[in-house]
Write a protein that holds these residues in place. Structure first.
Motif, PDB file in Angstrom:
ATOM      1  N   VAL A   5       0.854  -1.185   0.000  1.00 57.88           N
ATOM      2  CA  VAL A   5       0.000   0.000   0.000  1.00 57.88           C
ATOM      3  C   VAL A   5       0.893   1.238   0.000  1.00 57.88           C
ATOM      4  CG1 VAL A   5      -1.753   1.300   1.271  1.00 57.88           C
ATOM      5  CG2 VAL A   5      -1.882  -1.208   1.161  1.00 57.88           C
ATOM      6  N   LEU A   6       0.632   2.135  -0.918  1.00 57.80           N
ATOM      7  CA  LEU A   6       1.403   3.369  -1.073  1.00 57.80           C
ATOM      8  C   LEU A   6       0.670   4.511  -0.387  1.00 57.80           C
ATOM      9  CD1 LEU A   6       3.822   4.742  -2.632  1.00 57.80           C
ATOM     10  CD2 LEU A   6       2.164   5.173  -4.456  1.00 57.80           C
ATOM     11  N   VAL A 100      -5.928   0.268   7.170  1.00 54.73           N
ATOM     12  CA  VAL A 100      -7.019  -0.689   6.968  1.00 54.73           C
ATOM     13  C   VAL A 100      -6.857  -1.411   5.637  1.00 54.73           C
ATOM     14  CG1 VAL A 100      -9.513  -0.902   6.577  1.00 54.73           C
ATOM     15  CG2 VAL A 100      -8.644   0.465   8.484  1.00 54.73           C
ATOM     16  N   LEU A 101      -6.520  -0.687   4.590  1.00 54.95           N
ATOM     17  CA  LEU A 101      -6.304  -1.333   3.298  1.00 54.95           C
ATOM     18  C   LEU A 101      -5.159  -2.340   3.402  1.00 54.95           C
ATOM     19  CD1 LEU A 101      -7.051  -1.646   0.331  1.00 54.95           C
ATOM     20  CD2 LEU A 101      -5.543   0.308  -0.166  1.00 54.95           C
ATOM     21  N   ALA A 102      -4.099  -1.974   4.090  1.00 54.72           N
ATOM     22  CA  ALA A 102      -2.975  -2.902   4.273  1.00 54.72           C
ATOM     23  C   ALA A 102      -3.418  -4.140   5.048  1.00 54.72           C
ATOM     24  CB  ALA A 102      -1.825  -2.205   4.986  1.00 54.72           C
ATOM     25  N   ASP A 106      -3.294  -7.940   3.681  1.00 51.27           N
ATOM     26  CA  ASP A 106      -2.178  -8.563   4.388  1.00 51.27           C
ATOM     27  C   ASP A 106      -0.864  -8.016   3.840  1.00 51.27           C
ATOM     28  OD1 ASP A 106      -0.907 -10.100   6.297  1.00 51.27           O
ATOM     29  OD2 ASP A 106      -0.816 -11.878   5.013  1.00 51.27           O
ATOM     30  N   ALA A 107      -0.779  -6.702   3.839  1.00 46.10           N
ATOM     31  CA  ALA A 107       0.351  -5.988   3.242  1.00 46.10           C
ATOM     32  C   ALA A 107       0.885  -4.961   4.233  1.00 46.10           C
ATOM     33  CB  ALA A 107      -0.109  -5.297   1.955  1.00 46.10           C
ATOM     34  N   ARG A 108       1.880  -4.229   3.794  1.00 49.16           N
ATOM     35  CA  ARG A 108       2.448  -3.134   4.575  1.00 49.16           C
ATOM     36  C   ARG A 108       2.186  -1.827   3.833  1.00 49.16           C
ATOM     37  NH1 ARG A 108       5.444  -5.080   8.583  1.00 49.16           N
ATOM     38  NH2 ARG A 108       6.958  -3.444   8.885  1.00 49.16           N
ATOM     39  N   VAL A 109       2.230  -0.729   4.568  1.00 51.51           N
ATOM     40  CA  VAL A 109       2.092   0.608   3.994  1.00 51.51           C
ATOM     41  C   VAL A 109       3.494   1.165   3.789  1.00 51.51           C
ATOM     42  CG1 VAL A 109       1.236   2.955   4.330  1.00 51.51           C
ATOM     43  CG2 VAL A 109      -0.109   1.005   5.165  1.00 51.51           C
ATOM     44  N   LEU A 110       3.807   1.519   2.559  1.00 56.32           N
ATOM     45  CA  LEU A 110       5.070   2.186   2.269  1.00 56.32           C
ATOM     46  C   LEU A 110       4.875   3.654   2.578  1.00 56.32           C
ATOM     47  CD1 LEU A 110       7.935   1.764   1.128  1.00 56.32           C
ATOM     48  CD2 LEU A 110       7.020   2.457  -1.089  1.00 56.32           C
ATOM     49  N   THR A 111       5.682   4.203   3.488  1.00 53.23           N
ATOM     50  CA  THR A 111       5.494   5.563   3.952  1.00 53.23           C
ATOM     51  C   THR A 111       6.824   6.259   4.204  1.00 53.23           C
ATOM     52  OG1 THR A 111       4.381   6.952   5.605  1.00 53.23           O
ATOM     53  CG2 THR A 111       5.306   4.882   6.404  1.00 53.23           C
ATOM     54  N   ALA A 112       6.817   7.568   4.073  1.00 53.33           N
ATOM     55  CA  ALA A 112       7.945   8.400   4.475  1.00 53.33           C
ATOM     56  C   ALA A 112       7.612   9.127   5.774  1.00 53.33           C
ATOM     57  CB  ALA A 112       8.283   9.399   3.368  1.00 53.33           C
ATOM     58  N   ASP A 113       6.488   8.796   6.366  1.00 56.14           N
ATOM     59  CA  ASP A 113       5.974   9.430   7.577  1.00 56.14           C
ATOM     60  C   ASP A 113       6.439   8.635   8.809  1.00 56.14           C
ATOM     61  OD1 ASP A 113       4.446  10.382   9.710  1.00 56.14           O
ATOM     62  OD2 ASP A 113       2.582  10.470   8.567  1.00 56.14           O
ATOM     63  N   GLU A 122       3.955  -2.595  12.804  1.00 55.75           N
ATOM     64  CA  GLU A 122       3.687  -3.926  12.239  1.00 55.75           C
ATOM     65  C   GLU A 122       3.055  -3.869  10.843  1.00 55.75           C
ATOM     66  OE1 GLU A 122       0.029  -2.719  14.518  1.00 55.75           O
ATOM     67  OE2 GLU A 122       2.182  -2.554  14.821  1.00 55.75           O
ATOM     68  N   ARG A 123       2.576  -2.697  10.441  1.00 53.60           N
ATOM     69  CA  ARG A 123       1.914  -2.563   9.137  1.00 53.60           C
ATOM     70  C   ARG A 123       2.593  -1.543   8.239  1.00 53.60           C
ATOM     71  NH1 ARG A 123      -0.587  -6.671   7.208  1.00 53.60           N
ATOM     72  NH2 ARG A 123      -1.962  -7.533   8.752  1.00 53.60           N
ATOM     73  N   THR A 124       3.752  -1.032   8.614  1.00 56.84           N
ATOM     74  CA  THR A 124       4.387  -0.003   7.808  1.00 56.84           C
ATOM     75  C   THR A 124       5.813  -0.374   7.419  1.00 56.84           C
ATOM     76  OG1 THR A 124       5.032   1.150   9.835  1.00 56.84           O
ATOM     77  CG2 THR A 124       3.027   1.909   8.735  1.00 56.84           C
TER      78      THR A 124
END
Length: 128
Positions: A5-6, A100-102, A106-113, A122-124
């Motif tokens: 997830v982006l 929630v989308l992640a 069953d994915a991770r969120v790609l973030t610069a935050d 656990e999700r980023t």
């Protein structure tokens, strides 16, 4: 290829730094998803950078074009809203949409935050 997830912070990094971006290399081996809110959040960040003089108008125009062409599957926020509301004590409703989308994928969120990454490690996946 696995899902990823982006979020808007990583999308901004991607559309302004292109192939040199840490986001670009992280996305290469994934099916990329985002909630619809990623688009206006990224546009808002581009606008703020232009208004502050940190980004030229022409560069922002090119970034918008790249955003429009990005191979990202957008998910409706309507279907994410109830679960996002449940996360209101930990993250903003905006960030909750990505989390929630992640979870659903069953994915991770790609973030610069970094703040989001600390709130939900656990999700980023934090990029720098």
């Amino acid at each position: 290829m696995s899902p990823l997830v982006l979020d808007a912070s990583a999308a901004f990094e991607l559309v302004t730094n292109g192939k040199k971006s840490p986001a670009a290399s992280a996305l290469a081996a994934h099916h990329v998803f985002a909630p619809e809110i990623m688009i206006p959040e990224t546009l808002n960040t581009l606008r703020g950078n232009v208004l502050r003089g940190d980004l030229l108008e022409a560069s922002a125009d090119l970034a918008v074009k790249k955003l429009r062409q990005a191979p990202v599957r957008l998910a409706s926020m309507k279907h994410l809203s109830q679960a996002a509301w449940a996360l209101r004590h930990n993250v903003s409703p905006y960030d909750a949409m990505y989390i929630v989308l992640a979870q659903l994928l069953d994915a991770r969120v790609l973030t610069a935050d970094a703040r989001l990454a600390r709130a939900v490690p656990e999700r980023t996946q934090l990029i720098s």
